[in-house]
Write a protein that holds these residues in place. Structure first.
Motif, PDB file in Angstrom:
ATOM      1  N   PHE A 218       0.820  -1.213   0.000  1.00  0.00           N
ATOM      2  CA  PHE A 218       0.000   0.000   0.000  1.00  0.00           C
ATOM      3  C   PHE A 218       0.858   1.269   0.000  1.00  0.00           C
ATOM      4  CE2 PHE A 218      -3.365  -2.910   1.631  1.00  0.00           C
ATOM      5  CZ  PHE A 218      -4.271  -2.686   0.608  1.00  0.00           C
ATOM      6  N   VAL A 219       2.012   1.214   0.623  1.00  0.00           N
ATOM      7  CA  VAL A 219       2.946   2.345   0.530  1.00  0.00           C
ATOM      8  C   VAL A 219       3.371   2.535  -0.921  1.00  0.00           C
ATOM      9  CG1 VAL A 219       5.266   3.142   1.129  1.00  0.00           C
ATOM     10  CG2 VAL A 219       3.772   2.216   2.901  1.00  0.00           C
ATOM     11  N   LEU A 220       3.607   1.415  -1.607  1.00  0.00           N
ATOM     12  CA  LEU A 220       3.983   1.474  -3.021  1.00  0.00           C
ATOM     13  C   LEU A 220       2.849   2.068  -3.862  1.00  0.00           C
ATOM     14  CD1 LEU A 220       6.444   0.623  -4.736  1.00  0.00           C
ATOM     15  CD2 LEU A 220       5.234  -1.506  -5.244  1.00  0.00           C
ATOM     16  N   VAL A 221       1.614   1.696  -3.533  1.00  0.00           N
ATOM     17  CA  VAL A 221       0.451   2.254  -4.240  1.00  0.00           C
ATOM     18  C   VAL A 221       0.402   3.772  -4.073  1.00  0.00           C
ATOM     19  CG1 VAL A 221      -2.073   2.372  -4.260  1.00  0.00           C
ATOM     20  CG2 VAL A 221      -0.936   0.154  -4.133  1.00  0.00           C
ATOM     21  N   VAL A 222       0.615   4.227  -2.851  1.00  0.00           N
ATOM     22  CA  VAL A 222       0.586   5.668  -2.581  1.00  0.00           C
ATOM     23  C   VAL A 222       1.723   6.381  -3.309  1.00  0.00           C
ATOM     24  CG1 VAL A 222       0.799   7.426  -0.781  1.00  0.00           C
ATOM     25  CG2 VAL A 222      -0.585   5.401  -0.371  1.00  0.00           C
ATOM     26  N   LEU A 223       2.891   5.772  -3.311  1.00  0.00           N
ATOM     27  CA  LEU A 223       4.039   6.389  -3.985  1.00  0.00           C
ATOM     28  C   LEU A 223       3.818   6.478  -5.492  1.00  0.00           C
ATOM     29  CD1 LEU A 223       7.074   4.791  -2.104  1.00  0.00           C
ATOM     30  CD2 LEU A 223       6.360   7.180  -2.048  1.00  0.00           C
ATOM     31  N   LEU A 224       3.355   5.379  -6.082  1.00  0.00           N
ATOM     32  CA  LEU A 224       3.172   5.347  -7.539  1.00  0.00           C
ATOM     33  C   LEU A 224       2.048   6.283  -7.987  1.00  0.00           C
ATOM     34  CD1 LEU A 224       3.548   1.544  -8.380  1.00  0.00           C
ATOM     35  CD2 LEU A 224       5.084   3.395  -9.046  1.00  0.00           C
ATOM     36  N   GLY A 225       0.911   6.139  -7.345  1.00  0.00           N
ATOM     37  CA  GLY A 225      -0.247   6.914  -7.789  1.00  0.00           C
ATOM     38  C   GLY A 225      -0.358   8.282  -7.163  1.00  0.00           C
ATOM     39  N   GLY A 226      -0.121   8.352  -5.860  1.00  0.00           N
ATOM     40  CA  GLY A 226      -0.324   9.611  -5.156  1.00  0.00           C
ATOM     41  C   GLY A 226       0.828  10.582  -5.274  1.00  0.00           C
ATOM     42  N   ILE A 227       2.036  10.102  -5.016  1.00  0.00           N
ATOM     43  CA  ILE A 227       3.193  11.000  -4.999  1.00  0.00           C
ATOM     44  C   ILE A 227       3.681  11.287  -6.416  1.00  0.00           C
ATOM     45  CG2 ILE A 227       5.495  11.397  -4.083  1.00  0.00           C
ATOM     46  CD1 ILE A 227       3.271  11.213  -1.963  1.00  0.00           C
ATOM     47  N   PHE A 228       3.971  10.215  -7.171  1.00  0.00           N
ATOM     48  CA  PHE A 228       4.539  10.408  -8.508  1.00  0.00           C
ATOM     49  C   PHE A 228       3.458  10.705  -9.556  1.00  0.00           C
ATOM     50  CE2 PHE A 228       7.774   7.415  -6.606  1.00  0.00           C
ATOM     51  CZ  PHE A 228       8.689   8.412  -6.337  1.00  0.00           C
ATOM     52  N   GLY A 229       2.420   9.882  -9.578  1.00  0.00           N
ATOM     53  CA  GLY A 229       1.394  10.023 -10.617  1.00  0.00           C
ATOM     54  C   GLY A 229       0.642  11.338 -10.552  1.00  0.00           C
ATOM     55  N   MET A 230       0.050  11.636  -9.412  1.00  0.00           N
ATOM     56  CA  MET A 230      -0.728  12.865  -9.271  1.00  0.00           C
ATOM     57  C   MET A 230       0.159  14.100  -9.375  1.00  0.00           C
ATOM     58  SD  MET A 230      -3.856  11.827  -8.968  1.00  0.00           S
ATOM     59  CE  MET A 230      -4.871  13.059  -8.180  1.00  0.00           C
ATOM     60  N   SER A 231       1.371  14.000  -8.839  1.00  0.00           N
ATOM     61  CA  SER A 231       2.293  15.138  -8.936  1.00  0.00           C
ATOM     62  C   SER A 231       2.668  15.415 -10.385  1.00  0.00           C
ATOM     63  CB  SER A 231       3.556  14.868  -8.114  1.00  0.00           C
ATOM     64  OG  SER A 231       3.241  14.721  -6.747  1.00  0.00           O
ATOM     65  N   LEU A 232       2.887  14.342 -11.147  1.00  0.00           N
ATOM     66  CA  LEU A 232       3.208  14.506 -12.565  1.00  0.00           C
ATOM     67  C   LEU A 232       2.038  15.140 -13.315  1.00  0.00           C
ATOM     68  CD1 LEU A 232       5.098  14.010 -14.963  1.00  0.00           C
ATOM     69  CD2 LEU A 232       4.108  11.717 -15.173  1.00  0.00           C
ATOM     70  N   ALA A 233       0.832  14.666 -13.026  1.00  0.00           N
ATOM     71  CA  ALA A 233      -0.359  15.233 -13.676  1.00  0.00           C
ATOM     72  C   ALA A 233      -0.506  16.712 -13.335  1.00  0.00           C
ATOM     73  CB  ALA A 233      -1.604  14.456 -13.250  1.00  0.00           C
ATOM     74  N   ASN A 234      -0.309  17.059 -12.072  1.00  0.00           N
ATOM     75  CA  ASN A 234      -0.400  18.466 -11.659  1.00  0.00           C
ATOM     76  C   ASN A 234       0.670  19.315 -12.331  1.00  0.00           C
ATOM     77  OD1 ASN A 234      -2.586  18.071  -9.952  1.00  0.00           O
ATOM     78  ND2 ASN A 234      -1.309  17.608  -8.181  1.00  0.00           N
ATOM     79  N   ALA A 235       1.882  18.758 -12.418  1.00  0.00           N
ATOM     80  CA  ALA A 235       2.988  19.513 -13.018  1.00  0.00           C
ATOM     81  C   ALA A 235       2.715  19.806 -14.488  1.00  0.00           C
ATOM     82  CB  ALA A 235       4.293  18.731 -12.864  1.00  0.00           C
ATOM     83  N   VAL A 236       2.246  18.787 -15.219  1.00  0.00           N
ATOM     84  CA  VAL A 236       1.941  18.977 -16.644  1.00  0.00           C
ATOM     85  C   VAL A 236       0.815  19.985 -16.808  1.00  0.00           C
ATOM     86  CG1 VAL A 236       1.050  17.834 -18.709  1.00  0.00           C
ATOM     87  CG2 VAL A 236       2.762  16.686 -17.299  1.00  0.00           C
ATOM     88  N   PHE A 237      -0.202  19.864 -15.977  1.00  0.00           N
ATOM     89  CA  PHE A 237      -1.368  20.749 -16.070  1.00  0.00           C
ATOM     90  C   PHE A 237      -0.972  22.201 -15.812  1.00  0.00           C
ATOM     91  CE2 PHE A 237      -5.315  22.720 -14.788  1.00  0.00           C
ATOM     92  CZ  PHE A 237      -6.250  22.135 -15.621  1.00  0.00           C
ATOM     93  N   VAL A 238      -0.244  22.424 -14.727  1.00  0.00           N
ATOM     94  CA  VAL A 238       0.148  23.795 -14.360  1.00  0.00           C
ATOM     95  C   VAL A 238       1.097  24.377 -15.397  1.00  0.00           C
ATOM     96  CG1 VAL A 238       1.383  25.179 -12.642  1.00  0.00           C
ATOM     97  CG2 VAL A 238      -0.236  23.428 -11.902  1.00  0.00           C
ATOM     98  N   ASP A 239       2.004  23.548 -15.910  1.00  0.00           N
ATOM     99  CA  ASP A 239       2.963  24.028 -16.907  1.00  0.00           C
ATOM    100  C   ASP A 239       2.250  24.513 -18.165  1.00  0.00           C
ATOM    101  OD1 ASP A 239       5.785  24.296 -17.827  1.00  0.00           O
ATOM    102  OD2 ASP A 239       5.127  22.837 -19.312  1.00  0.00           O
ATOM    103  N   GLU A 240       1.248  23.759 -18.595  1.00  0.00           N
ATOM    104  CA  GLU A 240       0.504  24.162 -19.789  1.00  0.00           C
ATOM    105  C   GLU A 240      -0.362  25.387 -19.518  1.00  0.00           C
ATOM    106  OE1 GLU A 240       0.584  23.104 -22.901  1.00  0.00           O
ATOM    107  OE2 GLU A 240       2.181  21.699 -22.434  1.00  0.00           O
ATOM    108  N   MET A 241      -0.912  25.481 -18.311  1.00  0.00           N
ATOM    109  CA  MET A 241      -1.744  26.635 -17.968  1.00  0.00           C
ATOM    110  C   MET A 241      -0.946  27.935 -17.986  1.00  0.00           C
ATOM    111  SD  MET A 241      -5.049  26.300 -17.325  1.00  0.00           S
ATOM    112  CE  MET A 241      -5.420  27.601 -16.166  1.00  0.00           C
ATOM    113  N   THR A 242       0.309  27.855 -17.575  1.00  0.00           N
ATOM    114  CA  THR A 242       1.142  29.064 -17.489  1.00  0.00           C
ATOM    115  C   THR A 242       1.973  29.296 -18.743  1.00  0.00           C
ATOM    116  OG1 THR A 242       2.897  27.782 -16.396  1.00  0.00           O
ATOM    117  CG2 THR A 242       1.298  28.891 -14.975  1.00  0.00           C
TER     118      THR A 242
END
Length: 260
Positions: free
Chosen positions: A208-232
């Motif tokens: 479950f720690v791996l699930v959080v790392l893959l999806g929550g830390i890396f996955g969601m952070s990557l999605a947010n980074a791409v989204f914000v980068d394109e917005m700005t």
């Protein structure tokens, strides 16, 4: 004076805000079906009907319905008309009428018109959505895969979280958001009892720690980074253009100094 009052955007927006407050007020348990609040709500509905009639008469049919915002307002008000029935006849089931009344809250969207640089923001939002689609799809596939795996291993011990693939997918998504994720392995450990070895419990927690790392830390952070980068990106382009212009001016100034 009468026409100008209803043609004033400020007056209409003020009425929309007050009506939204009244509708909100009516959802407190002690004020549900309150007679005076019902009357005030009906008053605002009549106000919006008169507003539409005045605008149609002043602007004409083509002028009025030529505006998307006016079309939006007209159909919202038109859909709210059945709620006036409660003033004249007894309606056994008013749940549908209450839903129609809620449609008027959608008119608060009109405030979007006053957002500065709205076109630029919407263009950036559309661009960000296009850029994020593959990252989001990757997260969906990751969620699906982890949901099936979790359902296979933990459906029996934690049916509330992993009883079927849909419930499991929701639980995995909850873990992606890093919201209360630690409660899930705690529940599994409690339900498993002493029958499961400490090693297996440790592996479960690691999973479950791996699930959080893959999806929550890396996955969601990557999605947010791409989204914000394109917005700005628009702001970055403006800065780049200004820098390019400044560099050209510096080069021209150097050439002038050399010639002197």
């Amino acid at each position: 004076m009468f026409k100008r009052f209803f043609l004033s955007e400020r007056n209409v927006l003020t009425a929309i805000i007050i009506n939204a407050i009244i509708i909100c007020w009516m959802y407190f348990p002690q004020y549900r079906h309150h007679e005076w609040l019902e009357m005030v709500d009906h008053f605002f509905l009549i106000f919006f009907i008169v507003e539409a009639i005045v605008k149609i008469r002043v602007l004409g049919g083509k002028g009025y319905f030529g505006s998307k915002w006016n079309q939006f307002d007209f159909f919202i008000v038109l859909g709210s008309l059945p709620s006036l029935l409660t003033s004249f006849i007894t309606v056994p089931n008013t749940s549908l009428l209450m839903i129609l009344r809620l449609f008027r809250l959608i008119r608060l969207i009109r405030f979007i018109r006053f957002v500065p640089n709205l076109g630029q923001i919407l263009a950036g939002l559309a661009r960000a959505m296009r850029a994020s689609v593959f990252v989001l799809l990757a997260l969906v596939f990751l969620n699906f895969m982890l949901a099936i795996i979790s359902c296979h291993f933990f459906a029996g011990v934690a049916p509330d979280f992993f009883g079927d693939p849909l419930v499991s997918a929701y639980s995995i998504f909850q873990m992606f958001t890093v919201e209360g994720w630690n409660e899930i392995p705690a529940v599994i450990a409690a339900n498993a009892g002493e029958e499961v070895s400490p090693f297996l419990l440790g592996m479960m927690r690691f999973y479950f720690v791996l699930v959080v790392l893959l999806g929550g830390i890396f996955g969601m952070s990557l999605a947010n980074a791409v989204f914000v980068d394109e917005m700005t990106m628009d702001n970055n382009k403006i800065l780049e253009e200004k820098i390019d212009t400044l560099q050209e001016q510096i080069l021209e100034l150097k050439e002038l100094l050399k010639n002197k």
